[in-house]
Design an enzyme around this catalytic site. Structure first.
Site, short mmCIF file in Angstrom:
data_model
loop_
_atom_site.label_atom_id
_atom_site.label_comp_id
_atom_site.label_asym_id
_atom_site.label_seq_id
_atom_site.Cartn_x
_atom_site.Cartn_y
_atom_site.Cartn_z
N SER A 63 3.07 2.06 -10.54
CA SER A 63 4.15 1.10 -10.77
C SER A 63 4.80 1.37 -12.12
CB SER A 63 3.57 -0.32 -10.74
OG SER A 63 4.59 -1.26 -10.99
N GLN B 252 -2.93 1.01 -13.33
CA GLN B 252 -3.28 0.94 -14.76
C GLN B 252 -3.57 2.31 -15.36
OE1 GLN B 252 -3.00 -1.29 -17.01
NE2 GLN B 252 -2.55 -3.01 -15.67
N ASN C 131 -7.68 -3.39 -14.41
CA ASN C 131 -6.63 -3.94 -15.26
C ASN C 131 -7.15 -4.92 -16.30
OD1 ASN C 131 -6.90 -5.03 -12.48
ND2 ASN C 131 -5.72 -6.74 -13.29
N CYS D 147 -1.55 -12.21 -13.48
CA CYS D 147 -1.42 -12.83 -12.16
C CYS D 147 -2.31 -14.05 -12.03
CB CYS D 147 -1.80 -11.83 -11.07
SG CYS D 147 -1.22 -10.18 -11.42
N GLY E 286 3.93 -1.73 -7.39
CA GLY E 286 2.57 -1.30 -7.11
C GLY E 286 1.98 -2.02 -5.92
N THR E 287 2.29 -3.30 -5.81
CA THR E 287 1.77 -4.10 -4.70
C THR E 287 2.23 -3.53 -3.36
OG1 THR E 287 1.76 -6.07 -6.10
CG2 THR E 287 1.77 -6.44 -3.71
N THR F 147 18.18 0.49 1.16
CA THR F 147 18.94 1.31 0.21
C THR F 147 18.15 1.47 -1.08
OG1 THR F 147 21.01 0.63 1.18
CG2 THR F 147 21.12 1.50 -1.06
N HIS G 115 6.61 -0.36 -14.26
CA HIS G 115 6.63 -1.28 -15.41
C HIS G 115 5.34 -1.28 -16.22
CE1 HIS G 115 4.39 -5.02 -14.09
NE2 HIS G 115 4.61 -4.51 -12.89
C1 LIG Z 1 0.02 -4.64 -12.28
C2 LIG Z 1 -0.95 -4.11 -11.27
C3 LIG Z 1 -0.62 -4.05 -9.91
C4 LIG Z 1 0.65 -4.63 -9.36
O1 LIG Z 1 1.79 -3.87 -9.65
P1 LIG Z 1 3.22 -4.56 -9.39
O2 LIG Z 1 4.18 -3.45 -9.62
O3 LIG Z 1 3.34 -5.66 -10.39
O4 LIG Z 1 3.21 -5.02 -7.98
C5 LIG Z 1 -1.53 -3.51 -9.06
N1 LIG Z 1 -2.72 -3.04 -9.48
C6 LIG Z 1 -3.07 -3.07 -10.78
C7 LIG Z 1 -4.38 -2.52 -11.19
C8 LIG Z 1 -2.20 -3.62 -11.72
O5 LIG Z 1 -2.57 -3.66 -13.00
#
Ligand SMILES: *Cc1c(COP(=O)(O)O)cnc(C)c1O
Length: 385
Positions: A202, A182, A154, A327, A75-76, A240, A204
């Protein structure tokens, strides 16, 4: 290895369990189907097709087109790339408008931009954690390249009016990005109306693997590569492809869509039962209940209770939850989201975030509610907390 059979995992906004069906969808690309998807021979066809399928699956979750999806590492990276691309697409404009409650992947990037001469407006939120649209409109000018407003917070789970924010951005010729990391998989996201230019997600956070994300771009030509090298992702993201991860995000998107269609209320029911027990038993403050919020997130302030200690007590019962964002844990700084909402630094250290998923049961919710009440009473030194 320790057994985690008795873990009560209620920190699903930090990360989620990989769905076994997602793991199964990934396994071929971690074993026999290992070819580089860009290779010219038939052996590379399966991984190449897996990426194409995942692109369709992620697009379907967003009611978007497959061509609008670019895979990233998280996500970052998606959000950093979105801001970077917008500044390239609007080269004459030197201002960015965002909110003071964004995830660090937006806030830290914006701070970098400030040190490179850009002007960033960090909009405040009101006491209920909500964005004031009037202030947003007033802060956008013909110097604004991009407006970036998260879909769901989040920490609190509060949902922002992203469509209205996008319309305001477009009125001034600015682009609009939303960090939907989120929101994705928890609320319906339909991008078919073309209002949102850029959106980050993202895997995960919705039962996919770590280390893979996606960036939606309404117009894929808007994207400027952030990594330079090979021609992967049609030249928009060199390196890749993470084939197992991409197969995983695709499957996770498919399952999230099915969950939203078939069991839209299940997770909210667990969360609501948890909150009901809590508010009946102690004097805590539920955040975000005045407006729209994520169905899975409970955010509670226990005045006079140190959240870090509360979390350690819950840990003895193998209950995993957090005081806000993963974080930020480890730092003693109070949550920037809560201080932006006007909570004192003291109260901002007294917040617990409990976030549910489809892998939780109503038993988890009941058990956790009982333990939280007990721990909060103990820590506040009263019979009734
Ligand atoms: C977890 C999160 C991210 C970061 O995602 P990553 O895949 O861990 O880099 C960004 N924005 C929000 C709102 C999140 O909850």
């Amino acid at each position: 290895m320790t057994s985690n059979a008795n873990i009560v995992y209620l920190d699903n906004n930090a990360t989620t369990r990989v769905d076994p069906a997602v793991r199964d969808a990934m396994l071929p690309y971690l074993s026999e189907s290992y070819a580089n998807p860009s290779s010219p021979y038939t052996f590379a066809r399966a991984p190449m097709l897996a990426i194409a399928q995942a692109r369709r699956q992620v697009a379907a979750l967003l009611s978007a087109e497959p061509e609008q999806i670019t895979f990233t590492s998280c996500g970052t990276e998606s959000s950093n790339t979105a801001l970077h691309s917008a500044l390239r697409a609007r080269p004459g404009r030197k201002s960015i408008v965002t909110t003071s409650v964004e995830h660090p992947s937006i806030l830290r990037y914006c701070e970098r931009l400030e040190s490179h001469g850009y002007n960033v407006t960090y909009l405040p939120v009101d006491r209920n954690g909500q964005l004031v649209l009037k202030e947003l409109e007033l802060s956008i000018s013909d110097d604004t390249a991009i407006v970036s407003v998260m879909w769901a917070n989040n920490e609190t789970g509060i949902l922002f009016p992203v469509r209205e924010a996008a319309a305001a951005a477009h009125c001034a010729g600015a682009l609009f990005h939303t960090d939907a990391v989120q929101a994705c998989g928890k609320v319906t996201i339909d991008l078919s109306d073309g209002l949102i230019d850029l959106l980050s997600l993202s895997a995960h956070k919705f039962h996919g693997p770590k280390g893979v994300g996606a960036l939606f771009a309404r117009d894929p030509d808007l994207l400027s590569s952030y990594l330079f090298g090979g021609e992967q992702e049609r030249g928009r993201r060199a390196g890749t492809e993470n084939v197992p991860g991409i197969a995983g995000i695709g499957k996770a998107a498919e399952l999230a869509g099915a969950q939203l269609r078939e069991h839209p209320a299940d997770i909210a029911e667990m969360r609501d039962a948890f909150e009901q027990t809590l508010s009946g038993a102690c004097s805590c403050l539920l955040t975000g209940t005045q407006g729209a919020r994520l169905p899975n997130t409970s955010h509670i302030v226990f005045p006079g209770v140190e959240a870090e200690t509360l979390i350690h007590l819950l840990d003895f019962d193998h209950i995993c939850c957090s005081s806000g964002s993963a974080c930020a844990s480890g730092s003693s700084e109070p949550s920037h989201v809560l201080t932006a909402m006007g909570f004192s630094r003291q109260d901002a250290r007294s917040a617990l975030r409990v976030s549910f998923s489809r892998f939780n049961s109503s038993h988890d919710a009941e058990f956790a509610a009982g333990r939280v009440v007990e721990a909060a009473r103990r820590l506040s030194g009263k019979h009734r907390c």
